[in-house]
Design an enzyme around this catalytic site. Sequence first.
Site, short mmCIF file in Angstrom:
data_model
loop_
_atom_site.label_atom_id
_atom_site.label_comp_id
_atom_site.label_asym_id
_atom_site.label_seq_id
_atom_site.Cartn_x
_atom_site.Cartn_y
_atom_site.Cartn_z
N SER A 63 -28.18 10.84 3.65
CA SER A 63 -28.59 9.77 2.75
C SER A 63 -30.05 9.87 2.31
O SER A 63 -30.45 10.84 1.69
CB SER A 63 -28.29 8.44 3.43
OG SER A 63 -28.48 7.36 2.57
N ASP A 278 -30.15 6.51 -3.99
CA ASP A 278 -30.69 7.25 -2.84
C ASP A 278 -30.01 8.63 -2.78
O ASP A 278 -29.26 9.00 -3.68
CB ASP A 278 -30.50 6.46 -1.53
CG ASP A 278 -29.05 6.34 -1.14
OD1 ASP A 278 -28.17 6.46 -2.02
OD2 ASP A 278 -28.75 6.12 0.06
N ASP A 282 -25.30 5.96 -2.43
CA ASP A 282 -24.61 4.75 -2.01
C ASP A 282 -25.52 3.53 -2.02
O ASP A 282 -25.13 2.45 -1.61
CB ASP A 282 -23.92 4.93 -0.63
CG ASP A 282 -24.89 5.12 0.52
OD1 ASP A 282 -26.11 5.21 0.27
OD2 ASP A 282 -24.44 5.19 1.68
N ALA A 499 -34.97 -2.39 15.82
CA ALA A 499 -34.91 -0.93 15.93
C ALA A 499 -34.11 -0.37 14.77
O ALA A 499 -33.09 -0.93 14.36
CB ALA A 499 -34.24 -0.55 17.25
N SER A 500 -34.59 0.74 14.21
CA SER A 500 -33.86 1.44 13.17
C SER A 500 -32.54 1.95 13.75
O SER A 500 -32.48 2.32 14.92
CB SER A 500 -34.68 2.63 12.65
OG SER A 500 -33.86 3.51 11.92
N GLY A 501 -31.51 1.98 12.93
CA GLY A 501 -30.23 2.52 13.40
C GLY A 501 -30.16 4.02 13.24
O GLY A 501 -29.22 4.66 13.71
N THR A 502 -31.14 4.62 12.58
CA THR A 502 -31.03 6.04 12.22
C THR A 502 -32.16 6.93 12.72
O THR A 502 -32.08 8.13 12.63
CB THR A 502 -30.95 6.18 10.67
OG1 THR A 502 -32.07 5.51 10.08
CG2 THR A 502 -29.67 5.56 10.13
#
Length: 532
Positions: A63, A278, A282, A499-502
């Site tokens: 992404s 992006d 998406d 917290a970032s998920g990635t």
Amino acid sequence: MHSIIEASQKHPKPEDRNFSYGTAGFRMKATLLDSVAYRVGLLAALRSQHFQGKTIGVIITASHNVPEDNGIKLVDPMGEMLETAWEVHATTLANAPSDEQLLSEYQSLTSKLQINSATRPKVVFARDTRESGPALVESLRDALSAAGAEFVDHGILTTPQLHYLVRCINTTNTEYAYGEPTEQGYYAKLAEAYKKLMQGVPSIGEVTVDCANGVGGPKLRLLASAIGKDLFNCTVINELVDQPSKLNYQCGADFVKTQQRLPPASHAAPLARCASLDGDADRLVYYFNDSDGTFRLLDGDKIATLAASFIGDLVKSAGITSLKIGVVQTAYANGSSTSYITKTLGLPVVCTPTGVKHLHHAAMKFDCGVYFEANGHGTVVFNKGALQDIAEHTPESPAQATALENLRALVDLINQTVGDALSDLLLVEVILAHKRWGPKEWDGTYCDLPNRLVRVEVTDRTVFKTTDAERRLLEPTGVQEKINALVGKYKQGRAFARASGTEDAVRVYSEAAERGEAEELARLVAEIVAQY
């Protein structure tokens, strides 16, 4: 089963790594993904067998991440994201320390989930434009061959196009048939719906679309040519797919949202409509420079409110009284947007944790659910009852008949499987044309509270645990109290950290009545977070 071990030996797991399947699937430096891609292939085969041979999708993409990263995730039979309960199975397979242990876990899952091994699995897959994609495709192919799957490689596609294909394949020759299961079928369906909606509606001129130097560029050109320049006048910028290092570099929806400025390659005139996708198309955000040069962002909140108001008007104009419309947001939604939806549009709002699967699930509880994250990822979903009402409703006047035709075309224009920047772009263009609005009029529907989003690198993001749809921190202990104390000092102040998920980072979001105060609040909260 020997074939699974044999093929796995070509894709050894790095010894010092632990993998975790999250909202974005597996996502990390591409050099670490070889064994993961192989094992995701095995899981995709099991998932298909679990659904008696329905087709499962796999997309290889990272992404909006930097070009050196990549990722891989599964798509369920109706084009939705992998069921949460199966994420743990993905993680288990990815972390099996040896080839023999991997086979053991695979057999254990087959038994535990009561999977009929005689069923032939079916899998389709695609990738974005990253240099690391082809090698990961080979790892995936090895697994699918070892598992005896029937598979089709769709080459380079946007993530939402693969979601669309999976739903089309699995609904062919049923009452829920979603479209022709090909890339061309995707363009044809969207183009036909767009043309219907634009019948008798004057064009509103050119839109400049920044494609993040990713897969969205060539695919947008194909979509635009299916519609025709007379109806859809779009200038494409940042489409250097042959230069992988340029992917997401100083361009794309994430750049525009976080930097709050035009991509350097854009030379759009003041008040000109601009949009950015992006890296895997998406996500979509709009923006413009005001006549005095001020940058104005029209993000996912603005798209959600635009879509909700337009669909609400169409439903009313068509004479359909039974349809309940709702909007789903996350903690990142601007406070002003929430107030506008509830007070001006008179629609209910639900707040969920970040991550499209949470929003999608909540949206399905409405007859028509509009969900967008502020970052521009979202869509509109209609439940079965709503689709039936729209299909079977009898209009009582010519005006109702026109509104109903437009509503039916709108259902086809929207990719209901997942957030789709190309579909959302056409949706926004249609609504602005119907309303005869430029970006300034759209921006004027409500005024965003000044806000700031900051990324703070941390050693271990897992120590940050949240509650209340991610709006409050439970751990580390005492941090939320410090944030509360800061927020209380600012008029209309609001801030949270999650917290970032990635990636190993914490995202800090702040709002306040004045721009300088929003920025100061974000900086101070970031300083607290950085201590952990």
